[in-house]
Design a protein around this motif. Structure first.
Motif, PDB file in Angstrom:
ATOM      1  N   ASP A  14       0.822  -1.207   0.000  1.00  0.00           N
ATOM      2  CA  ASP A  14       0.000   0.000   0.000  1.00  0.00           C
ATOM      3  C   ASP A  14       0.856   1.257   0.000  1.00  0.00           C
ATOM      4  N   HIS A  15       1.911   1.263   0.790  1.00  0.00           N
ATOM      5  CA  HIS A  15       2.776   2.434   0.879  1.00  0.00           C
ATOM      6  C   HIS A  15       3.478   2.723  -0.451  1.00  0.00           C
ATOM      7  N   PHE A  16       4.098   1.711  -1.019  1.00  0.00           N
ATOM      8  CA  PHE A  16       4.895   1.940  -2.221  1.00  0.00           C
ATOM      9  C   PHE A  16       4.077   1.973  -3.512  1.00  0.00           C
ATOM     10  N   LEU A  17       2.818   1.560  -3.445  1.00  0.00           N
ATOM     11  CA  LEU A  17       1.949   1.698  -4.611  1.00  0.00           C
ATOM     12  C   LEU A  17       1.055   2.933  -4.496  1.00  0.00           C
ATOM     13  N   GLY A  18       1.240   3.685  -3.413  1.00  0.00           N
ATOM     14  CA  GLY A  18       0.564   4.964  -3.255  1.00  0.00           C
ATOM     15  C   GLY A  18      -0.878   4.907  -2.809  1.00  0.00           C
ATOM     16  N   THR A  19      -1.359   3.766  -2.318  1.00  0.00           N
ATOM     17  CA  THR A  19      -2.756   3.690  -1.884  1.00  0.00           C
ATOM     18  C   THR A  19      -2.943   4.108  -0.431  1.00  0.00           C
ATOM     19  N   SER A  20      -1.871   4.094   0.363  1.00  0.00           N
ATOM     20  CA  SER A  20      -1.902   4.611   1.727  1.00  0.00           C
ATOM     21  C   SER A  20      -0.468   4.815   2.184  1.00  0.00           C
ATOM     22  N   SER A  21      -0.317   5.481   3.312  1.00  0.00           N
ATOM     23  CA  SER A  21       1.013   5.788   3.827  1.00  0.00           C
ATOM     24  C   SER A  21       1.228   5.063   5.143  1.00  0.00           C
TER      25      SER A  21
END
Length: 129
Positions: A14-21
């Motif tokens: 999620d972090h590295f695909l930009g869906t959440s931090s």
């Protein structure tokens, strides 16, 4: 360590695909397990008799591997044993929290009343696969 938890795999994607931090935990804790915690974090952790997770620190990774930067020592088992330790897990909290990584020990170790479990500096390696 042999495996990343389901929680950490999802957070990483999620972090590295930009869906959440996500952010790194303030501390990482090592736990002793008497059964495989599995990727889901459902295995049996030692408890009672003075047992508590211990803080573990890591050096920056090099060539895809990070190792603990100093020794870790658990308090002596008191009033009973911790059982036979078969696995360790790295968690983001001193109790509860989320399992990050887990691995079987090379050799199981029974921690009887009065025994101390120690991890040498560089005794835990996390390797990118």
């Amino acid at each position: 360590m042999s495996a990343m938890s389901d929680y950490l795999e999802d957070a990483f994607l999620d972090h590295f695909l930009g869906t959440s931090s996500t952010s790194s935990p303030t501390n990482v804790y090592v736990a002793l397990h008497t059964a495989d915690p599995t990727d889901a974090g459902t295995g049996t952790e030692a408890s009672g008799n003075g047992y508590a997770r211990q803080t573990i620190a890591f050096s920056a990774s090099s060539s895809g591997t990070a190792s603990n930067s100093s020794a870790v020592e658990f308090p002596a088992a008191s009033g009973g044993d911790f059982g036979t330790i078969t696995h360790i897990g790295l968690w983001d909290a001193s109790t509860g929290g989320n399992l990050l990584f887990h691995s079987a020990l090379t050799t199981s170790k029974t921690i009887a009343d009065g025994d101390i479990f120690k991890i040498a500096a560089s005794g835990v390696d996390i390797t990118a696969a």
